[in-house]
Design a protein around this motif. Structure first.
Motif, mmCIF file in Angstrom:
data_model
loop_
_atom_site.group_PDB
_atom_site.id
_atom_site.type_symbol
_atom_site.label_atom_id
_atom_site.label_comp_id
_atom_site.label_asym_id
_atom_site.label_seq_id
_atom_site.Cartn_x
_atom_site.Cartn_y
_atom_site.Cartn_z
ATOM 1 N N TRP A 121 54.282 6.889 -29.325
ATOM 2 C CA TRP A 121 53.863 7.054 -30.723
ATOM 3 C C TRP A 121 52.691 6.149 -31.067
ATOM 4 O O TRP A 121 51.808 6.525 -31.828
ATOM 5 N N ARG A 125 49.613 7.876 -29.827
ATOM 6 C CA ARG A 125 49.308 9.041 -30.659
ATOM 7 C C ARG A 125 48.647 8.628 -31.968
ATOM 8 O O ARG A 125 47.717 9.284 -32.445
ATOM 9 N N TYR A 156 45.060 7.628 -31.177
ATOM 10 C CA TYR A 156 44.302 8.857 -30.937
ATOM 11 C C TYR A 156 43.973 9.543 -32.263
ATOM 12 O O TYR A 156 42.824 9.922 -32.523
ATOM 13 N N ASP A 157 44.962 9.689 -33.104
ATOM 14 C CA ASP A 157 44.822 10.405 -34.364
ATOM 15 C C ASP A 157 43.800 9.742 -35.286
ATOM 16 O O ASP A 157 42.906 10.386 -35.817
ATOM 17 N N HIS A 160 48.994 10.709 -21.055
ATOM 18 C CA HIS A 160 50.005 10.702 -22.120
ATOM 19 C C HIS A 160 50.774 12.016 -22.081
ATOM 20 O O HIS A 160 50.181 13.082 -21.903
ATOM 21 N N LEU A 172 49.899 14.067 -26.119
ATOM 22 C CA LEU A 172 48.883 13.479 -26.978
ATOM 23 C C LEU A 172 48.420 14.496 -28.020
ATOM 24 O O LEU A 172 47.653 15.408 -27.718
ATOM 25 N N ARG A 173 48.916 14.329 -29.227
ATOM 26 C CA ARG A 173 48.523 15.169 -30.359
ATOM 27 C C ARG A 173 48.619 14.329 -31.619
ATOM 28 O O ARG A 173 49.176 13.235 -31.609
ATOM 29 N N ILE A 191 49.675 12.630 -35.020
ATOM 30 C CA ILE A 191 51.003 12.209 -35.452
ATOM 31 C C ILE A 191 51.058 11.968 -36.963
ATOM 32 O O ILE A 191 52.106 12.117 -37.576
#
Length: 163
Positions: A114, A117, A120-121, A130, A133-134, A136
């Motif tokens: 988390w 994520r 990344y976000d 990962h 990986l999208r 969150i």
């Protein structure tokens, strides 16, 4: 274990690439991104260290002028009651990639899932390897990464004014 003892142990194991910084209120070690996973596995698995908790991952965009991004990791050994901060620095733009890239630690500490994520976000750092990986926090169709220094907010999102 003190910071200097941790530094000496890691320098013995991984060489001169371990760079201590004691100028800040909380000292930290800068490590090469290529050695991040090996160093972290050592931190978790070595009986003298046993960093069993990845408490936080923070991503920092140093801006287009500096052309770098940092990922900061905070570790704790609960039984030994010692803490450590590691930093890796990567270029904002990497060859053949839309986003800067750092290896994932999700296979070393489950909490990295988390944290990575979120980084990344919001900042736009890709974590290689990962498992999922999208986004969150933001909707999946959000454009850009709002904590980047050069982020340009859209005027509207699905007909709702954002400014």
């Amino acid at each position: 274990m003190t910071f200097s003892e941790l530094t000496d142990l890691l320098a013995t194991q991984f060489g001169a690439a371990i760079q201590p910084n004691t100028q800040n209120l909380q000292p930290y070690l800068s490590v090469p991104v290529e050695q991040l996973v090996d160093i972290c596995q050592f931190l978790r698995n070595d009986e003298r260290l046993f960093f069993d908790l990845l408490a936080c991952i923070t991503a920092i965009d140093n801006g287009p002028d500096a052309n770098t991004m940092e990922v900061v990791y905070n570790f704790t050994s609960i039984p030994y009651e010692h803490n450590l901060m590691l930093k890796v620095m990567v270029p904002r733009k990497q060859e053949n990639r839309k986003l800067p890239s750092v290896p994932s630690l999700a296979h070393v500490w489950r909490t990295a899932d988390w944290h990575e994520r979120e980084a990344y976000d919001l900042v736009g750092i890709h974590f290689d390897g990962h498992p999922d990986l999208r986004r969150i926090l933001l909707p999946t169709d959000w454009v850009g990464h709002p904590l980047r220094a050069d982020y340009q907010e859209e005027e509207q999102y699905h007909g709702i004014k954002t400014k």
